[in-house]
Design a protein around this motif. Structure first.
Motif, PDB file in Angstrom:
ATOM      1  N   HIS A 172      75.295  46.594  91.505  1.00  0.00           N
ATOM      2  CA  HIS A 172      75.995  47.800  91.044  1.00  0.00           C
ATOM      3  C   HIS A 172      77.096  48.187  92.020  1.00  0.00           C
TER       4      HIS A 172
ATOM      5  N   LEU B 176      79.974  45.951  91.336  1.00  0.00           N
ATOM      6  CA  LEU B 176      80.617  46.370  90.095  1.00  0.00           C
ATOM      7  C   LEU B 176      81.540  47.551  90.349  1.00  0.00           C
TER       8      LEU B 176
ATOM      9  N   ILE C 107      85.544  50.890  80.656  1.00  0.00           N
ATOM     10  CA  ILE C 107      84.231  51.096  81.259  1.00  0.00           C
ATOM     11  C   ILE C 107      83.274  51.739  80.260  1.00  0.00           C
TER      12      ILE C 107
ATOM     13  N   SER D 174      77.198  55.968  82.240  1.00  0.00           N
ATOM     14  CA  SER D 174      75.746  56.077  82.108  1.00  0.00           C
ATOM     15  C   SER D 174      75.349  57.003  80.967  1.00  0.00           C
TER      16      SER D 174
ATOM     17  N   TYR E 135      82.582  55.360  76.275  1.00  0.00           N
ATOM     18  CA  TYR E 135      83.525  54.301  76.613  1.00  0.00           C
ATOM     19  C   TYR E 135      84.853  54.947  76.967  1.00  0.00           C
TER      20      TYR E 135
ATOM     21  N   VAL F  16      78.391  51.962  84.374  1.00  0.00           N
ATOM     22  CA  VAL F  16      77.329  50.968  84.246  1.00  0.00           C
ATOM     23  C   VAL F  16      77.842  49.617  83.760  1.00  0.00           C
ATOM     24  N   GLU F  17      79.054  49.586  83.214  1.00  0.00           N
ATOM     25  CA  GLU F  17      79.601  48.328  82.713  1.00  0.00           C
ATOM     26  C   GLU F  17      81.120  48.377  82.815  1.00  0.00           C
TER      27      GLU F  17
ATOM     28  N   GLU G   8      84.732  46.175  81.795  1.00  0.00           N
ATOM     29  CA  GLU G   8      85.409  45.069  81.108  1.00  0.00           C
ATOM     30  C   GLU G   8      86.827  45.047  81.643  1.00  0.00           C
TER      31      GLU G   8
END
Length: 96
Positions: free
Chosen positions: A36, A39, A49, A52, A56, A88-89, A91
């Motif tokens: 994390h 990231l 992104i 949490s 988006y 948390v993610e 792209e």
């Protein structure tokens, strides 16, 4: 003299339990925490992104090391500063 074998057995048992706890609980959480951190350090302006809370957005500015400004939706006026830890993610913008 018969008590030393029992004491040694208990010590070995404790060592085995502590080692098992380390490999089951502590080590995986540290690996996840490290992933994390990597990231969050890789976030750049223009990246899409996922937060949490399930939103988006697109990173439009990074004013400090722990804060990003994210634009949500197609409304260009919806820009919200948030902590990087809530990401948390990621792209990347220039994925081929």
């Amino acid at each position: 003299m018969g008590g030393t074998g029992g004491t040694l057995g208990i010590i070995v048992l404790y060592v085995v339990i502590i080692a098992a706890f380390y490999f089951i609980a502590i080590r995986p959480s540290r690996k996840k925490e490290k992933a994390h951190q990597e990231l969050m350090s890789a976030v750049e302006v223009g990246d899409s992104i996922l937060t949490s809370s399930g939103f988006y957005g697109v990173v439009i500015d990074i004013p400090t090391d722990d804060v990003v400004i994210v634009e949500f939706g197609s409304n260009k006026n919806c820009r919200i500063p948030m902590q990087k830890t809530a990401i948390v993610e990621v792209e990347k913008e220039n994925q081929d």
